[in-house]
Scaffold this motif. Structure first.
Motif, mmCIF file in Angstrom:
data_model
loop_
_atom_site.group_PDB
_atom_site.id
_atom_site.type_symbol
_atom_site.label_atom_id
_atom_site.label_comp_id
_atom_site.label_asym_id
_atom_site.label_seq_id
_atom_site.Cartn_x
_atom_site.Cartn_y
_atom_site.Cartn_z
ATOM 1 N N TYR A 135 0.850 -1.196 0.000
ATOM 2 C CA TYR A 135 0.000 0.000 0.000
ATOM 3 C C TYR A 135 0.883 1.244 0.000
ATOM 4 C CZ TYR A 135 -3.334 3.512 1.708
ATOM 5 O OH TYR A 135 -4.100 4.633 1.854
ATOM 6 N N PHE A 136 0.718 2.047 -1.053
ATOM 7 C CA PHE A 136 1.428 3.323 -1.132
ATOM 8 C C PHE A 136 0.397 4.430 -0.898
ATOM 9 C CE2 PHE A 136 3.770 0.482 -4.005
ATOM 10 C CZ PHE A 136 5.058 0.612 -3.501
ATOM 11 N N MET A 140 3.184 9.610 1.292
ATOM 12 C CA MET A 140 4.325 8.751 1.641
ATOM 13 C C MET A 140 5.453 9.595 2.214
ATOM 14 S SD MET A 140 5.239 5.687 -0.894
ATOM 15 C CE MET A 140 5.341 6.707 -2.288
ATOM 16 N N ASP A 159 2.913 -1.711 4.150
ATOM 17 C CA ASP A 159 2.016 -0.555 4.211
ATOM 18 C C ASP A 159 2.887 0.667 4.471
ATOM 19 O OD1 ASP A 159 0.374 1.495 4.972
ATOM 20 O OD2 ASP A 159 -0.834 0.316 6.371
ATOM 21 N N PHE A 160 3.120 1.458 3.422
ATOM 22 C CA PHE A 160 4.045 2.569 3.568
ATOM 23 C C PHE A 160 3.410 3.803 4.212
ATOM 24 C CE2 PHE A 160 6.208 -0.181 0.543
ATOM 25 C CZ PHE A 160 7.392 -0.340 1.235
ATOM 26 N N SER A 161 2.211 3.623 4.786
ATOM 27 C CA SER A 161 1.715 4.691 5.652
ATOM 28 C C SER A 161 2.318 4.476 7.041
ATOM 29 C CB SER A 161 0.182 4.679 5.727
ATOM 30 O OG SER A 161 -0.278 3.483 6.301
ATOM 31 N N ILE A 165 10.852 2.501 4.407
ATOM 32 C CA ILE A 165 11.300 1.914 3.143
ATOM 33 C C ILE A 165 12.447 0.919 3.366
ATOM 34 C CG2 ILE A 165 12.938 3.797 2.615
ATOM 35 C CD1 ILE A 165 10.786 1.861 0.070
ATOM 36 N N GLN A 277 9.689 10.261 -4.371
ATOM 37 C CA GLN A 277 8.474 9.438 -4.446
ATOM 38 C C GLN A 277 8.650 8.269 -5.410
ATOM 39 O OE1 GLN A 277 4.652 11.465 -4.980
ATOM 40 N NE2 GLN A 277 4.162 9.843 -6.445
ATOM 41 N N SER A 281 8.520 4.360 -4.336
ATOM 42 C CA SER A 281 7.436 3.499 -4.808
ATOM 43 C C SER A 281 7.902 2.463 -5.816
ATOM 44 C CB SER A 281 6.299 4.350 -5.378
ATOM 45 O OG SER A 281 6.812 5.319 -6.249
ATOM 46 N N TYR A 297 -2.000 2.138 -5.079
ATOM 47 C CA TYR A 297 -1.370 3.468 -5.147
ATOM 48 C C TYR A 297 -2.451 4.533 -4.973
ATOM 49 C CZ TYR A 297 3.131 1.932 -7.065
ATOM 50 O OH TYR A 297 4.365 1.377 -7.244
ATOM 51 N N PRO A 300 -0.938 8.586 -7.243
ATOM 52 C CA PRO A 300 0.448 8.408 -7.700
ATOM 53 C C PRO A 300 0.990 9.630 -8.430
ATOM 54 C CG PRO A 300 -1.067 7.204 -9.110
ATOM 55 C CD PRO A 300 -1.882 7.732 -7.966
ATOM 56 N N TYR A 316 5.317 1.488 -13.415
ATOM 57 C CA TYR A 316 5.028 0.658 -12.233
ATOM 58 C C TYR A 316 4.527 -0.731 -12.652
ATOM 59 C CZ TYR A 316 5.215 4.800 -9.154
ATOM 60 O OH TYR A 316 5.606 5.906 -8.452
#
Lengths: 443, 219
Positions: A135-136, A140, A159-161, A165, A277, A281, A297, A300, A316
């Motif tokens: 999940y992006f 971010m 989950d990048f919330s 990274i 970003q 991602s 995304y 994005p 992507y």
């Protein structure tokens, strides 16, 4: 695991939403889950909510707690497909507790299996998936603090919330370290040949060649990362990955190093928001196994110039043919990268959110009347994003003024007054306005 | 923009009310749209005299038979469903003369809410003005489907007409788009000889002025 359907009934702004996420009739993949989906719609229509429903229902995650779970009981169903298995997820209540519930079906011949064996057969299929979901979120954070490297080799959800990274970067770090060690050994070997063997030219050359080979070879993980992941996109920013491992310790490696086309390293803090970003991602897509992975995304397009928005979806999605990508966007440029059946447009009608359908009659590839890829961005705005006035008031008024001058010129021409001073002045004005409007001013 | 004979023969209850206010030099109550007692009477009377069209753009709003005189009772008209909105032609009069019949027109909702709002007007393009003729003020560009000023007028008037075209939303983009989409195939049929001008004219249910101006330009 891929999502095939989302049903939402009487939840907040959704009255009766039933989104079919399979390929339509007439398509080579008819009935199979879509590989790419794009949610569009004005703010408040629930694009992010749908991403979170996919996330929460498919992986029974706490993320749904921000919605009142009581309101979701029996009203939201997210259906997934994994091989021959179909799973319809929902929430039910047992006493004071809210439980995720899955209605599991299979087209396999499993008549003789008990419920337990049946569930276990499904679970073993599920276990084969290396990465369930990535999940992006829209916001971010570029947090690459090397001191807080997380080691979660068995993580299946990214989950990048919440996640750093480094949760994925760490995988590459190990490989880089091995590579660095090989280089260190060779460097030391070169030094010792130079000192202890009085600079034996032949041996020295052999060691240097070996070092060169290692640095140039595909075995260098950073070279691979540069060639196969980041450089194709970073070149649009006139940047590239620094692949030389001129570092002494693992900590020195820290995070990925980026340099300009002249070889000058750009400190991470000075990279543009858009560059950061993209790096954030793209790295997980390159470093993780994406077979049967759901990738979400949200917005994005953030911080990306239109030329980058134009290529980002294909970039992507090029990382995996076996994953399912979801994009929620406000950008007509992003949306124009999709086939009509891949777009889910949400819009308000009588205070509730509905899905705008782009086909008439049967859901068949031939029945779609809007094909985003064929439209100019002006048309994307007016026909897909429902912007009723793509031109500004000022442009509109200037067009009227220019057309008036044109009509005056035509009239003067009819009256053989083309030699008059007025004609030339009017003509010059007409051309001047036309050029500012980028209008074809042929008379 | 067709000329409109804005006779106030139907909404007689409203007529008595507004005349009494004006005769007694009383202030108009503030504009509060549909909560006013005579709102639907005003709307229905306007839609009848405007033949169901937007007063400025000639977009279709309603079948005029739905507001025909036979449906009125004692100068009143029942609440009803319709498209369009009640516009104050001169927005600066809305404060003091909120319910002035001469300042009212029914217009397309997009023009009212997204474009015209409080834009000022020069009173040149006012369809109920005595002897108003769109041909005197306007011309039509058949390529862009934009209205332009009649270039036979003097430059000062041309500039003012341009301003009114803009304020009243005659070339407001979704409207000019709808007009182009509606009229272009009709003009093509005429030019290819599939349809005569008279037959095409009979089929129209909107954009009459644009049609009449355009056909004068056909060879």
């Amino acid at each position: 695991m891929k999502i095939t359907r989302i049903e939402v009934k009487d939840v907040n702004q959704f009255k009766d939403l039933d989104i079919d996420l399979t390929y339509p009739k007439g398509h080579a993949k008819e009935g199979q889950p879509l590989d790419r989906v794009c949610f569009i719609g004005q703010s408040g229509t629930g694009k992010t909510t749908l991403l979170k429903f996919i996330y929460g229902f498919s992986h029974k995650k706490e993320i749904l707690k921000e919605y009142s779970l009581l309101k979701l009981i029996g009203k939201v169903h997210v259906t997934e497909k994994l091989g021959n298995w179909t799973i319809r997820n929902s929430i039910k209540q047992e006493g004071d507790k809210f439980l995720f519930s899955s209605d599991l079906k299979s087209t396999n011949n499993i008549g003789s299996l008990t419920k337990q064996q049946f569930d276990s057969a499904y679970q073993s299929n599920l276990d084969k998936i290396k990465t369930y979901l990535i999940y992006f979120p829209a916001d971010m954070k570029y947090d690459n603090s090397a001191l807080e490297i997380e080691k979660e080799p068995n993580a299946k959800i990214y989950d990048f919330s919440e996640d750093n990274i480094n949760k994925v970067w760490n995988r590459l770090l190990e490989e880089i370290q091995k590579q660095q060690e090989k280089e260190l050994v060779l460097t030391q070997k070169i030094s010792s040949i130079a000192i202890e063997e009085n600079g034996n030219i032949k041996k020295l050359q052999e060691a240097i060649d070996e070092l060169k080979q290692i640095r140039d070879a595909r075995s260098n993980p950073l070279v691979n990362l540069a060639i196969n992941c980041l450089n194709p996109i970073l070149r649009h920013f006139n940047l590239q990955v620094k692949t030389e491992l001129d570092i002494k310790t693992k900590e020195d490696i820290g995070f990925i190093k980026i340099m300009d086309n002249h070889g000058n390293e750009i400190p991470n803090g000075l990279l543009s928001t858009g560059t950061k970003q993209i790096i954030l991602s793209a790295l997980p897509l390159y470093l993780l196994d994406l077979t049967n992975t759901i990738i979400l995304y949200d917005e994005p397009e953030r911080s990306l110039y239109p030329d980058m928005q134009k290529i980002i979806v294909d970039y992507y999605t090029s990382f995996s043919k076996d994953a399912q990508f979801f994009f929620a966007t406000h950008s007509p440029i992003i949306a124009s990268c999709f086939e009509p059946w891949e777009i889910v447009e949400l819009k308000f009608e009588d205070g509730y959110v509905i899905q705008e359908k782009y086909f008439e009659g049967e859901r068949h590839v031939d029945n779609y009347s809007i094909v985003p890829k064929y439209l100019t961005y002006d048309l994307m705005l007016s026909k897909v994003f429902d912007v009723k006035q793509p031109n500004s008031d000022e442009r509109n008024m200037k067009i009227t003024e220019m057309l008036t001058l044109k009509r005056q010129l035509e009239q003067m021409k009819k009256q053989n007054k083309t030699d008059a001073v007025d004609y030339k002045t009017t003509f010059n004005n007409y051309i001047a306005i036309g050029s500012k409007l980028f209008w074809d001013t042929n008379m | 923009m067709k000329a409109i004979n804005k006779s106030l023969e139907l909404a007689t209850a409203y007529k008595s009310w507004i005349e009494k206010l004006d005769n007694e030099n009383k202030l108009h109550p503030p504009y509060n749209s549909s909560t006013n007692e005579y709102y639907y009477d005003i709307v229905a009377n306007l839609l009848w005299v405007q033949q169901g069209l937007c007063a400025y753009t000639e977009m279709y709003l309603i079948d005029k038979d739905k507001v025909n005189p036979k449906l009125w009772k004692n100068g009143r008209f029942n609440r009803f469903q319709f498209l369009g909105q009640l516009d104050h032609y001169d927005a600066s009069l809305k404060e003091q003369k909120a319910w002035d019949w001469n300042n009212f027109f029914m217009i397309h909702s997009d023009v009212n809410t997204k474009h015209k709002r409080s834009k000022s007007v020069n009173y040149l393009l006012k369809p109920d003005k005595g002897n108003f003729s769109p041909f005197y003020f306007l011309d039509y560009d058949v390529v862009t489907h934009f209205f332009i000023p009649n270039v036979n007028r003097d430059q000062e008037m041309i500039t003012k007409i341009q301003e009114d075209i803009f304020s009243l939303g005659l070339n407001f983009e979704p409207i000019s788009d709808y007009r182009r989409i509606y009229l272009k195939p009709i003009f093509e049929e005429i030019e290819l000889g599939i349809c005569t001008v008279d037959v095409a004219r009979q089929k129209l249910n909107k954009f009459y002025t644009a049609f009449e101006m355009a056909i004068t330009q056909f060879s």
